[in-house]
Design a protein around this motif. Sequence first.
Motif, mmCIF file in Angstrom:
data_model
loop_
_atom_site.group_PDB
_atom_site.id
_atom_site.type_symbol
_atom_site.label_atom_id
_atom_site.label_comp_id
_atom_site.label_asym_id
_atom_site.label_seq_id
_atom_site.Cartn_x
_atom_site.Cartn_y
_atom_site.Cartn_z
ATOM 1 N N SER A 59 -29.633 -10.308 36.798
ATOM 2 C CA SER A 59 -28.246 -10.779 36.883
ATOM 3 C C SER A 59 -27.269 -9.610 36.821
ATOM 4 C CB SER A 59 -27.950 -11.802 35.784
ATOM 5 O OG SER A 59 -28.130 -11.237 34.511
ATOM 6 N N GLU A 60 -27.620 -8.571 36.076
ATOM 7 C CA GLU A 60 -26.764 -7.392 35.999
ATOM 8 C C GLU A 60 -26.693 -6.691 37.364
ATOM 9 O OE1 GLU A 60 -27.119 -3.263 33.623
ATOM 10 O OE2 GLU A 60 -27.290 -5.074 32.389
ATOM 11 N N LYS A 61 -27.858 -6.559 38.041
ATOM 12 C CA LYS A 61 -27.880 -5.964 39.379
ATOM 13 C C LYS A 61 -27.086 -6.800 40.374
ATOM 14 C CE LYS A 61 -31.346 -3.808 41.321
ATOM 15 N NZ LYS A 61 -32.656 -3.523 41.898
ATOM 16 N N PHE A 62 -27.206 -8.121 40.246
ATOM 17 C CA PHE A 62 -26.499 -9.041 41.132
ATOM 18 C C PHE A 62 -24.995 -8.859 40.974
ATOM 19 C CE2 PHE A 62 -24.654 -13.205 42.136
ATOM 20 C CZ PHE A 62 -25.151 -13.380 43.411
ATOM 21 N N ILE A 63 -24.524 -8.799 39.740
ATOM 22 C CA ILE A 63 -23.078 -8.651 39.480
ATOM 23 C C ILE A 63 -22.585 -7.295 39.973
ATOM 24 C CG2 ILE A 63 -21.360 -8.478 37.633
ATOM 25 C CD1 ILE A 63 -22.379 -11.063 36.774
ATOM 26 N N GLN A 64 -23.372 -6.253 39.745
ATOM 27 C CA GLN A 64 -22.985 -4.924 40.220
ATOM 28 C C GLN A 64 -22.908 -4.900 41.748
ATOM 29 O OE1 GLN A 64 -25.958 -2.387 38.492
ATOM 30 N NE2 GLN A 64 -24.816 -2.104 36.584
ATOM 31 N N SER A 65 -23.867 -5.559 42.394
ATOM 32 C CA SER A 65 -23.873 -5.618 43.853
ATOM 33 C C SER A 65 -22.638 -6.339 44.377
ATOM 34 C CB SER A 65 -25.141 -6.316 44.336
ATOM 35 O OG SER A 65 -25.142 -6.424 45.734
ATOM 36 N N GLN A 116 -19.755 -6.672 42.853
ATOM 37 C CA GLN A 116 -18.568 -5.853 42.602
ATOM 38 C C GLN A 116 -18.452 -4.726 43.622
ATOM 39 O OE1 GLN A 116 -19.218 -4.816 38.495
ATOM 40 N NE2 GLN A 116 -18.014 -6.549 37.755
ATOM 41 N N LYS A 117 -19.576 -4.115 43.946
ATOM 42 C CA LYS A 117 -19.585 -2.998 44.899
ATOM 43 C C LYS A 117 -19.207 -3.453 46.308
ATOM 44 C CE LYS A 117 -22.802 0.349 46.868
ATOM 45 N NZ LYS A 117 -24.195 0.762 46.914
ATOM 46 N N ASN A 118 -19.587 -4.670 46.666
ATOM 47 C CA ASN A 118 -19.413 -5.166 48.030
ATOM 48 C C ASN A 118 -18.400 -6.307 48.135
ATOM 49 O OD1 ASN A 118 -21.756 -3.763 49.538
ATOM 50 N ND2 ASN A 118 -22.730 -4.569 47.711
ATOM 51 N N LYS A 119 -17.552 -6.501 47.132
ATOM 52 C CA LYS A 119 -16.732 -7.719 47.054
ATOM 53 C C LYS A 119 -15.815 -7.929 48.259
ATOM 54 C CE LYS A 119 -13.410 -5.675 43.910
ATOM 55 N NZ LYS A 119 -12.954 -5.668 42.544
ATOM 56 N N ILE A 120 -15.220 -6.892 48.785
ATOM 57 C CA ILE A 120 -14.341 -7.067 49.943
ATOM 58 C C ILE A 120 -15.169 -7.510 51.152
ATOM 59 C CG2 ILE A 120 -12.811 -5.893 51.578
ATOM 60 C CD1 ILE A 120 -11.900 -4.129 49.214
ATOM 61 N N GLY A 121 -16.292 -6.850 51.374
ATOM 62 C CA GLY A 121 -17.165 -7.220 52.480
ATOM 63 C C GLY A 121 -17.716 -8.627 52.336
ATOM 64 N N VAL A 122 -18.061 -9.018 51.103
ATOM 65 C CA VAL A 122 -18.580 -10.365 50.850
ATOM 66 C C VAL A 122 -17.514 -11.402 51.175
ATOM 67 C CG1 VAL A 122 -19.297 -11.961 49.015
ATOM 68 C CG2 VAL A 122 -20.321 -9.688 49.155
ATOM 69 N N PHE A 123 -16.297 -11.168 50.715
ATOM 70 C CA PHE A 123 -15.201 -12.109 50.978
ATOM 71 C C PHE A 123 -14.955 -12.248 52.477
ATOM 72 C CE2 PHE A 123 -10.671 -12.873 51.768
ATOM 73 C CZ PHE A 123 -10.541 -14.119 51.174
ATOM 74 N N ILE A 124 -14.906 -11.121 53.180
ATOM 75 C CA ILE A 124 -14.664 -11.165 54.628
ATOM 76 C C ILE A 124 -15.815 -11.865 55.339
ATOM 77 C CG2 ILE A 124 -14.371 -9.772 56.725
ATOM 78 C CD1 ILE A 124 -12.960 -7.670 54.937
ATOM 79 N N ARG A 177 -17.879 -2.804 57.389
ATOM 80 C CA ARG A 177 -17.237 -1.557 56.954
ATOM 81 C C ARG A 177 -17.013 -1.541 55.446
ATOM 82 N NH1 ARG A 177 -12.064 -0.147 59.657
ATOM 83 N NH2 ARG A 177 -12.630 1.913 58.938
ATOM 84 N N PHE A 178 -17.097 -2.703 54.801
ATOM 85 C CA PHE A 178 -16.756 -2.820 53.383
ATOM 86 C C PHE A 178 -17.937 -3.207 52.503
ATOM 87 C CE2 PHE A 178 -12.808 -3.559 55.686
ATOM 88 C CZ PHE A 178 -11.965 -2.666 55.050
ATOM 89 N N GLY A 179 -19.138 -2.932 52.965
ATOM 90 C CA GLY A 179 -20.284 -3.257 52.130
ATOM 91 C C GLY A 179 -21.581 -2.885 52.800
ATOM 92 N N SER A 180 -22.639 -3.089 52.063
ATOM 93 C CA SER A 180 -23.981 -2.748 52.540
ATOM 94 C C SER A 180 -24.501 -3.811 53.489
ATOM 95 C CB SER A 180 -24.933 -2.637 51.359
ATOM 96 O OG SER A 180 -24.483 -1.681 50.442
ATOM 97 N N GLY A 221 -29.280 -7.931 45.521
ATOM 98 C CA GLY A 221 -29.728 -6.685 44.903
ATOM 99 C C GLY A 221 -29.499 -5.488 45.787
ATOM 100 N N ASP A 222 -28.306 -4.954 45.747
ATOM 101 C CA ASP A 222 -27.965 -3.778 46.538
ATOM 102 C C ASP A 222 -28.616 -2.554 45.896
ATOM 103 O OD1 ASP A 222 -26.749 -2.300 48.497
ATOM 104 O OD2 ASP A 222 -24.813 -2.207 47.506
#
Length: 119
Positions: free
Chosen positions: A5-11, A13-21, A66-69, A117-118
Amino acid sequence: MGLISEKFIQSLQKNKIGVFIMLFAALCTAFGQMFWKLSDGAINVLLMVGFLLYFMGAALMVIAFRFGSLSVLHPLLSIGYVFAVFLGAFFLQEAITMENIIGTVLIVMGTALIGGGDH
């Protein structure tokens, strides 16, 4: 379990703009496909609106990358199927069956497991 769950949350947070788009892109493509269905195969305004929405979704997908993995964002495309189930039920009065529910849960779980899991 805490590490997962910690890895999931970090992923996220790292990719939040890309995830939203990407989620918005999946919603646009699902709406576009619904408008195609509503056009009943005729060349009319509904078909054109469907093409516009689908094009917007495709363009947003390109922007999202452009905003995430890629490994996180690409699995989110399958969320379009989840949106389609609810759009069909809400706008087209299609029945949601137990198979739809099971499939939707599996899609969401799979998307979370693959894209969560990024590395």
